[in-house]
Design a protein around this motif. Structure first.
Motif, PDB file in Angstrom:
ATOM      1  N   GLY A  10      -6.297   3.371   0.556  1.00 57.17           N
ATOM      2  CA  GLY A  10      -7.386   2.123  -0.347  1.00 57.17           C
ATOM      3  C   GLY A  10      -6.434   1.719  -0.809  1.00 57.17           C
ATOM      4  N   PRO A  11      -7.487   0.409  -1.518  1.00 58.56           N
ATOM      5  CA  PRO A  11      -6.651  -0.560  -2.627  1.00 58.56           C
ATOM      6  C   PRO A  11      -5.679   0.185  -3.783  1.00 58.56           C
ATOM      7  N   ILE A  12      -4.838  -0.346  -4.124  1.00 53.27           N
ATOM      8  CA  ILE A  12      -3.186   0.134  -5.487  1.00 53.27           C
ATOM      9  C   ILE A  12      -3.254  -0.723  -6.235  1.00 53.27           C
ATOM     10  N   SER A  33       0.459  -1.447  -0.189  1.00 56.36           N
ATOM     11  CA  SER A  33       0.103  -0.337  -0.280  1.00 56.36           C
ATOM     12  C   SER A  33       1.194   1.427  -0.082  1.00 56.36           C
ATOM     13  N   ARG A  34       2.035   1.292  -0.447  1.00 61.95           N
ATOM     14  CA  ARG A  34       3.018   2.137  -0.832  1.00 61.95           C
ATOM     15  C   ARG A  34       3.815   2.528  -1.647  1.00 61.95           C
ATOM     16  N   ASP A  35       3.201   3.423  -2.534  1.00 58.99           N
ATOM     17  CA  ASP A  35       4.527   3.102  -4.148  1.00 58.99           C
ATOM     18  C   ASP A  35       5.005   4.489  -4.200  1.00 58.99           C
ATOM     19  N   TRP A  36       5.791   4.849  -4.376  1.00 59.89           N
ATOM     20  CA  TRP A  36       7.035   5.503  -4.943  1.00 59.89           C
ATOM     21  C   TRP A  36       6.508   5.798  -6.914  1.00 59.89           C
ATOM     22  N   LEU A  37       6.113   7.140  -7.461  1.00 60.78           N
ATOM     23  CA  LEU A  37       6.162   7.140  -8.783  1.00 60.78           C
ATOM     24  C   LEU A  37       6.927   8.641  -8.764  1.00 60.78           C
ATOM     25  N   LEU A  38       7.468   8.041  -9.883  1.00 64.71           N
ATOM     26  CA  LEU A  38       8.792   8.866 -10.900  1.00 64.71           C
ATOM     27  C   LEU A  38       7.872  10.445 -11.654  1.00 64.71           C
TER      28      LEU A  38
END
Length: 281
Positions: A162-164, A123-128
């Motif tokens: 939430g869901p990702i 549930s954690r994301d790193w987006l460039l």
């Protein structure tokens, strides 16, 4: 008045359409091509040049997602995936001369790859994220990834309550003409969200670019990272393709060509005129 005869026509069921003479060349990554036709996997109808990388310990939801995705690609190609290869070893799969379809998460060694645009971890994301993100599918498809405004400008850390899930397209790290599409998710809810998107034609229409974020609120695609090309063109078509990106240069070359041709014709006519006068004398 005589009525025209009832004329009917039918295509012979033994006839075939030969498209083998067409050239194949496409700019990648292009997740819209994946969403519409299952490209690049559907390039071979039996998926004989496709390797699916799945987690070593796959659950029921992961297997269901895998089967549904293969069914969708096979439906587009019109042939069952008889030549498909399945692997749970990223290192071995990456070395194969094949297009990779990754389910779940990338191997740890891929997390440092410069083409990795997105990582999911519980549930954690790193987006460039680019500093000039297009807002619709057409703008995303036409975006120039070489434009400095579309290059990764910042590292944004997002905490997802939430869901990702995500879909990522990138070039294979081992083969220039091969592609990788990753369907990334981590939790049960994430996989369910991913499956709903893959089975919803409306949401799949929003899949475009090189990175697609899937949340309960919707689907958002962006074009970031490096562009590459898959396929081959004859040298004259390749030259025309390269020049089409530089219309001013093409116009200058056209004007220069016209001037040179006119000069040569003038010289030939002048030589012919002098020769005729010399002959008459």
């Amino acid at each position: 008045m005589t009525e025209p005869a009832c004329t009917q026509a039918v295509i012979d069921d033994q006839s075939t359409i030969d498209m083998s003479g067409y050239h194949h060349y496409i700019a990648m990554p292009d997740l819209s091509a994946f969403a519409r036709s299952g490209f690049p996997y559907s390039r071979m109808a039996d998926l004989s040049e496709t390797v699916v990388v799945v987690p070593a310990k796959s659950g029921a939801t992961q297997i269901s997602t895998y089967l549904e995705m293969l069914a969708a690609i096979s439906a587009r190609s019109g042939y069952p995936a008889m030549g498909l290869r399945l692997s749970d070893n990223w290192g071995e799969a990456a070395k194969l001369d094949a297009d990779l379809l990754v389910l779940g998460s990338f191997a740890p060694e891929m997390r440092g790859n410069r083409d990795m645009n997105l990582l999911l971890d519980h549930s954690r994301d790193w987006l460039l994220q680019s500093s000039n993100a297009p807002e619709n599918r057409e703008a995303i498809h036409n975006a120039d990834v070489n434009d400095p405004r579309n290059q990764p400008a910042s590292r944004v850390e997002v905490s997802a309550k939430g869901p990702i899930a995500a879909i990522i397209g990138m070039q294979s790290p081992c083969h220039d003409q091969r592609s990788v599409v990753a369907l990334l998710a981590s939790e049960e809810g994430d996989y369910q969200l991913l499956r709903e998107t893959l089975n919803d034609s409306g949401k799949m229409d929003a899949v475009a670019g090189s990175v697609v974020m899937i949340r309960s609120s919707g689907v958002n695609g962006q074009m970031v990272g490096d562009q590459y090309f898959v396929g081959n063109l004859p040298w004259w078509l390749m030259l025309w393709f390269k020049l089409s990106e530089h219309p001013i240069l093409l116009a200058v070359m056209a004007v220069t060509g016209v001037l040179l041709t006119s000069f040569l014709i003038w010289r030939v006519l002048r030589w012919a005129g002098r020769r005729r006068l010399a002959y008459e004398q």
